[in-house]
Design a protein around this motif. Structure first.
Motif, PDB file in Angstrom:
ATOM      1  N   SER A 139       0.839  -1.200   0.000  1.00 44.06           N
ATOM      2  CA  SER A 139       0.000   0.000   0.000  1.00 44.06           C
ATOM      3  C   SER A 139       0.872   1.246   0.000  1.00 44.06           C
ATOM      4  N   PHE A 140       0.786   2.029  -1.054  1.00 44.65           N
ATOM      5  CA  PHE A 140       1.549   3.267  -1.104  1.00 44.65           C
ATOM      6  C   PHE A 140       1.141   4.209   0.021  1.00 44.65           C
ATOM      7  N   GLU A 142       0.437   3.566   2.988  1.00 43.97           N
ATOM      8  CA  GLU A 142       1.147   3.235   4.231  1.00 43.97           C
ATOM      9  C   GLU A 142       2.518   3.897   4.269  1.00 43.97           C
ATOM     10  N   ILE A 143       3.258   3.802   3.169  1.00 36.41           N
ATOM     11  CA  ILE A 143       4.588   4.434   3.094  1.00 36.41           C
ATOM     12  C   ILE A 143       4.452   5.951   3.214  1.00 36.41           C
ATOM     13  N   TYR A 144       3.518   6.501   2.464  1.00 37.85           N
ATOM     14  CA  TYR A 144       3.354   7.955   2.424  1.00 37.85           C
ATOM     15  C   TYR A 144       2.987   8.510   3.799  1.00 37.85           C
ATOM     16  N   ASN A 145       1.997   7.911   4.432  1.00 41.34           N
ATOM     17  CA  ASN A 145       1.536   8.420   5.725  1.00 41.34           C
ATOM     18  C   ASN A 145       2.607   8.271   6.802  1.00 41.34           C
ATOM     19  N   PHE A 179       4.125   0.560  -4.668  1.00 40.60           N
ATOM     20  CA  PHE A 179       5.283   1.442  -4.558  1.00 40.60           C
ATOM     21  C   PHE A 179       6.343   1.084  -5.592  1.00 40.60           C
ATOM     22  N   SER A 180       6.015   0.168  -6.467  1.00 38.07           N
ATOM     23  CA  SER A 180       6.952  -0.230  -7.518  1.00 38.07           C
ATOM     24  C   SER A 180       7.356   0.995  -8.328  1.00 38.07           C
ATOM     25  N   SER A 185       4.539   8.223 -10.528  1.00 38.03           N
ATOM     26  CA  SER A 185       3.780   9.283  -9.855  1.00 38.03           C
ATOM     27  C   SER A 185       3.811   9.113  -8.339  1.00 38.03           C
ATOM     28  N   ASN A 186       3.860   7.856  -7.853  1.00 34.70           N
ATOM     29  CA  ASN A 186       3.952   7.621  -6.413  1.00 34.70           C
ATOM     30  C   ASN A 186       5.289   8.101  -5.862  1.00 34.70           C
ATOM     31  N   PHE A 187       6.354   7.815  -6.596  1.00 32.67           N
ATOM     32  CA  PHE A 187       7.686   8.239  -6.167  1.00 32.67           C
ATOM     33  C   PHE A 187       7.744   9.763  -6.070  1.00 32.67           C
TER      34      PHE A 187
END
Length: 350
Positions: A139-140, A142-145, A179-180, A185-187
């Motif tokens: 889950s992106f 999770e990393i972001y928060n 998060f791959s 855009s996620n990075f």
């Protein structure tokens, strides 16, 4: 006399008012050895020409050990990057999983980290704080928060030091997750956080194949028989490509990017990371880069070529994996090096 904290400006690192482009190394066990060996490891790194040292600094490291490292680093004019957690859990007394990213970090991790940064916010030897080594989750959000909450709380306690995350970049380290690196855009969204000052990528592209990745995965999962099998298959299948690499290095001083390989794919996405960094006007550094011994490829020549290429592409700093000084920080994946490998003359030339 004012202290010399590393700052950022226009996508670069600065030391006082001078641009700070660096070559450093990883010595992950630095905080887990006795004082004499730790000092000898730092001396070896300084003698090699390295200017920045990255190491594991997570719980249960005590503050006295970090103070010793800072004191010795100051004496040798070195900067340090303490890494505050590790996705893989090595030398760490808790597991990183989905629960940890959502709730677990808010107790032991955050209490420990805020205590550390509050006590060392005046130490100019600290280059930056790295939140976690090689994070990965399905889950992106999770990393972001996690990154947003942890970095903002660190900034409140220590507004002076820079903050980054030990992200892999490139192709990522878990195929198919949100998060791959196939999701650029996620990075970009992650590193758009104002509380993150610098962008981290890791680069093992040169020796990267599907078989090599499976070898590493099984080693980290504690399945040595599976690991040995894929390592052997990797050596067999790469016999011809290794010969081609050696020819190109000696004849043309360059390395080919074989089409449709993880090497070419990883490097393609590294370039995207660099473009994102330029867009965000933040410096990008290679927190880990390694070249395997077993292939027989002349690593000194390769190192010189790769360093030149990195700096031409706009990389602000590079940390080699893994300097096995004093017989410590040994690398089980064949990426380690020591003084006998002769990297010093290349490093000092840059």
């Amino acid at each position: 006399m004012s202290k010399n904290f590393i700052k950022t400006k226009n996508g670069s690192f600065f030391s006082n008012e001078n641009s700070f482009r660096f070559i450093g190394t990883n010595m992950y066990e630095l905080a887990n050895v006795d004082s004499l060996i730790m000092k000898a490891m730092l001396k070896d790194a300084s003698d090699m020409g390295f200017s920045v040292i990255r190491f594991w600094a997570f719980e249960p490291m005590n503050k006295e050990k970090l103070k010793e490292i800072c004191d010795n680093a100051k004496e040798m004019n070195l900067k340090i990057i303490p890494v505050l957690a590790d996705r893989w859990g090595y030398l760490q007394n808790y597991k990183i999983d989905s629960y940890w990213y959502n709730n677990g970090y808010k107790t032991k991790y955050l209490n420990y980290v805020l205590d550390i940064v509050n006590n060392f916010k005046d130490r100019e030897e600290i280059f930056l704080w790295e939140l976690i080594n090689e994070p990965s989750t399905d889950s992106f959000a999770e990393i972001y928060n996690f990154a947003k909450d942890a970095s903002e709380k660190i900034k409140e306690s220590d507004p002076i030091h820079l903050i980054s995350i030990g992200t892999v970049g490139g192709i990522g380290d878990k195929f198919g997750n949100f998060f791959s690196r196939f999701k650029a855009s996620n990075f970009e969204k992650l590193y758009s956080l104002k509380s993150l000052d610098a962008i981290s990528i890791h680069d093992y592209s040169f020796n990267s194949t599907i078989l090599e990745r499976l070898d590493m995965m099984y080693r980290l999962e504690g399945k040595p028989n599976n690991s040995k099998l894929f390592s052997l298959l990797d050596e067999i299948i790469n016999f011809i490509p290794d010969k081609i690499d050696k020819f190109f290095l000696k004849k043309f001083k360059k390395t080919p990017d074989f089409p449709l390989t993880l090497r070419s794919l990883w490097r393609k996405y590294n370039k995207k990371d660099i473009m994102i960094a330029k867009k965000l006007n933040k410096p990008v550094y290679v927190g880990e880069v390694g070249f395997k011994k077993h292939s027989g490829i002349p690593r000194k020549i390769l190192l010189e070529i790769e360093l030149k290429k990195y700096f031409e592409e706009g990389i602000a700093g590079i940390l080699l994996w893994s300097f096995e000084a004093q017989g410590k920080s040994l690398d089980g994946h064949d990426y380690g090096f020591n003084k006998e490998d002769g990297f010093s003359e290349i490093i000092k030339a840059f």
